[in-house]
Design an enzyme around this catalytic site. Structure first.
Site, mmCIF file in Angstrom:
data_model
loop_
_atom_site.group_PDB
_atom_site.id
_atom_site.type_symbol
_atom_site.label_atom_id
_atom_site.label_comp_id
_atom_site.label_asym_id
_atom_site.label_seq_id
_atom_site.Cartn_x
_atom_site.Cartn_y
_atom_site.Cartn_z
ATOM 1 N N VAL A 8 10.943 3.822 3.381
ATOM 2 C CA VAL A 8 10.857 5.250 3.697
ATOM 3 C C VAL A 8 9.987 5.423 4.941
ATOM 4 C CG1 VAL A 8 9.991 7.480 2.877
ATOM 5 C CG2 VAL A 8 11.193 5.942 1.301
ATOM 6 N N GLU A 100 -12.592 -11.824 -10.318
ATOM 7 C CA GLU A 100 -11.529 -12.816 -10.553
ATOM 8 C C GLU A 100 -11.421 -13.783 -9.379
ATOM 9 O OE1 GLU A 100 -7.593 -11.594 -11.819
ATOM 10 O OE2 GLU A 100 -8.460 -9.962 -12.968
HETATM 11 C C1 LIG Z 1 -5.539 -8.727 -6.908
HETATM 12 C C2 LIG Z 1 -5.201 -7.606 -7.853
HETATM 13 C C3 LIG Z 1 -5.257 -7.819 -9.223
HETATM 14 C C4 LIG Z 1 -4.927 -6.794 -10.123
HETATM 15 N N1 LIG Z 1 -4.995 -7.054 -11.444
HETATM 16 C C5 LIG Z 1 -4.660 -6.097 -12.314
HETATM 17 C C6 LIG Z 1 -4.687 -6.330 -13.727
HETATM 18 O O1 LIG Z 1 -4.969 -7.436 -14.176
HETATM 19 N N2 LIG Z 1 -4.357 -5.304 -14.564
HETATM 20 C C7 LIG Z 1 -4.013 -4.064 -14.099
HETATM 21 O O2 LIG Z 1 -3.718 -3.184 -14.897
HETATM 22 N N3 LIG Z 1 -3.982 -3.808 -12.760
HETATM 23 C C8 LIG Z 1 -4.293 -4.778 -11.870
HETATM 24 N N4 LIG Z 1 -4.271 -4.505 -10.535
HETATM 25 C C9 LIG Z 1 -3.969 -3.142 -10.083
HETATM 26 C C10 LIG Z 1 -2.482 -2.877 -10.101
HETATM 27 O O3 LIG Z 1 -1.783 -3.868 -9.369
HETATM 28 C C11 LIG Z 1 -2.269 -1.531 -9.446
HETATM 29 O O4 LIG Z 1 -3.066 -0.571 -10.096
HETATM 30 C C12 LIG Z 1 -0.813 -1.107 -9.553
HETATM 31 O O5 LIG Z 1 0.024 -2.066 -8.938
HETATM 32 C C13 LIG Z 1 -0.620 0.227 -8.857
HETATM 33 O O6 LIG Z 1 0.753 0.565 -9.025
HETATM 34 P P1 LIG Z 1 1.469 1.528 -8.031
HETATM 35 O O7 LIG Z 1 2.875 1.691 -8.525
HETATM 36 O O8 LIG Z 1 0.648 2.756 -7.840
HETATM 37 O O9 LIG Z 1 1.463 0.789 -6.583
HETATM 38 P P2 LIG Z 1 2.080 -0.620 -6.187
HETATM 39 O O10 LIG Z 1 2.170 -1.581 -7.288
HETATM 40 O O11 LIG Z 1 1.310 -1.020 -4.947
HETATM 41 O O12 LIG Z 1 3.567 -0.262 -5.766
HETATM 42 C C14 LIG Z 1 3.865 0.473 -4.578
HETATM 43 C C15 LIG Z 1 5.252 0.018 -4.101
HETATM 44 O O13 LIG Z 1 5.656 0.897 -3.061
HETATM 45 C C16 LIG Z 1 6.338 0.143 -2.066
HETATM 46 N N5 LIG Z 1 6.238 0.871 -0.794
HETATM 47 C C17 LIG Z 1 5.129 1.142 -0.062
HETATM 48 N N6 LIG Z 1 5.443 1.846 1.043
HETATM 49 C C18 LIG Z 1 6.785 2.034 1.006
HETATM 50 C C19 LIG Z 1 7.719 2.687 1.873
HETATM 51 N N7 LIG Z 1 7.331 3.313 3.002
HETATM 52 N N8 LIG Z 1 9.030 2.687 1.506
HETATM 53 C C20 LIG Z 1 9.440 2.075 0.369
HETATM 54 N N9 LIG Z 1 8.610 1.450 -0.476
HETATM 55 C C21 LIG Z 1 7.297 1.423 -0.156
HETATM 56 C C22 LIG Z 1 5.589 -1.178 -2.018
HETATM 57 O O14 LIG Z 1 6.416 -2.186 -1.452
HETATM 58 C C23 LIG Z 1 5.294 -1.397 -3.494
HETATM 59 O O15 LIG Z 1 6.326 -2.140 -4.126
HETATM 60 C C24 LIG Z 1 -4.562 -5.514 -9.626
HETATM 61 C C25 LIG Z 1 -4.497 -5.299 -8.247
HETATM 62 C C26 LIG Z 1 -4.810 -6.324 -7.363
HETATM 63 C C27 LIG Z 1 -4.741 -6.055 -5.885
#
Ligand SMILES: Cc1cc2nc3c(=O)[nH]c(=O)nc-3n(C[C@H](O)[C@H](O)[C@H](O)COP(=O)(O)OP(=O)(O)OC[C@H]3O[C@@H](n4cnc5c(N)ncnc54)[C@H](O)[C@@H]3O)c2cc1C
Length: 156
Positions: A8, A100
């Site tokens: 997007v 971690e």
């Molecule tokens: C190292 C690490 C370890 C973690 N460990 C844990 C854990 O053990 N337990 C836990 O509960 N949480 C954990 N988390 C946190 C968890 O990963 C996040 O809270 C969660 O992924 C957030 O989900 P989200 O859907 O908001 O964003 P995201 O998972 O970041 O998903 C966003 C998506 O949007 C897509 N996107 C972005 N911009 C665009 C665009 N312009 N067009 C189309 N697509 C786009 C991206 O490609 C991505 O796939 C961890 C995070 C990290 C960094």
């Protein structure tokens, strides 16, 4: 539900259309933006080249490469002070990711890489976790270990 692969690049809120890279557009009734978050440097973006964030697999492989290259440099370094610096790894932020990562790096140095070098012992690596708050894992546990304040001559 329909799932599409695409990036997007904009939203035309007036026309209720999501704009995709390549020129396509998708009409919507209700729009939810859930594009995740990037790491923040709290006003210090100049730190980014030295301290990559950890949000993607690419970030993770970058960090691993830097750690391994640091040990390779230390293997060739004859100055003990410089070698010690190369074998000191600092992680900023004592939340779940920092804790971690510190554990994983310690495991890498103490177990995985043990005996892989001739001139250095990777078990001598120092892993330093820096947290601004009073405790590690502030959002997860009230019983987490307290942080230690650094004095000019060492740790309190
Ligand atoms: C190292 C690490 C370890 C973690 N460990 C844990 C854990 O053990 N337990 C836990 O509960 N949480 C954990 N988390 C946190 C968890 O990963 C996040 O809270 C969660 O992924 C957030 O989900 P989200 O859907 O908001 O964003 P995201 O998972 O970041 O998903 C966003 C998506 O949007 C897509 N996107 C972005 N911009 C665009 C665009 N312009 N067009 C189309 N697509 C786009 C991206 O490609 C991505 O796939 C961890 C995070 C990290 C960094």
């Amino acid at each position: 539900m329909t799932t599409l692969l695409g990036t997007v690049v904009g939203v035309d809120a007036a026309a209720k259309r999501v704009l995709l890279e390549g020129g396509d557009a998708i009409s919507y009734d209700t729009l939810v933006l859930a594009t995740g978050a990037r790491h923040a440097y709290f006003g210090h973006d100049e730190w980014e080249p030295f301290a990559p964030g950890l949000k993607t697999l690419e970030d993770a492989t970058t960090i691993r490469r830097r750690i391994l290259l640091g040990f390779e440099q230390a293997e060739r370094e004859t100055d003990p002070e410089k070698r010690r610096a190369l074998m000191t790894l600092v992680i900023i932020g004592g939340g779940p990711t920092g804790v971690e990562l510190a554990g994983t790096i310690a495991e890498l140095a103490h177990d995985t890489l043990k005996g892989e070098f001739r001139n250095i012992d990777t078990r001598d690596a120092r892993v330093v976790l820096v947290e601004a708050g009073e405790r590690l894992l502030p959002v997860s546990s009230r019983n987490s270990p307290p942080t230690r304040r650094m004095r000019c001559n060492g740790w309190a």
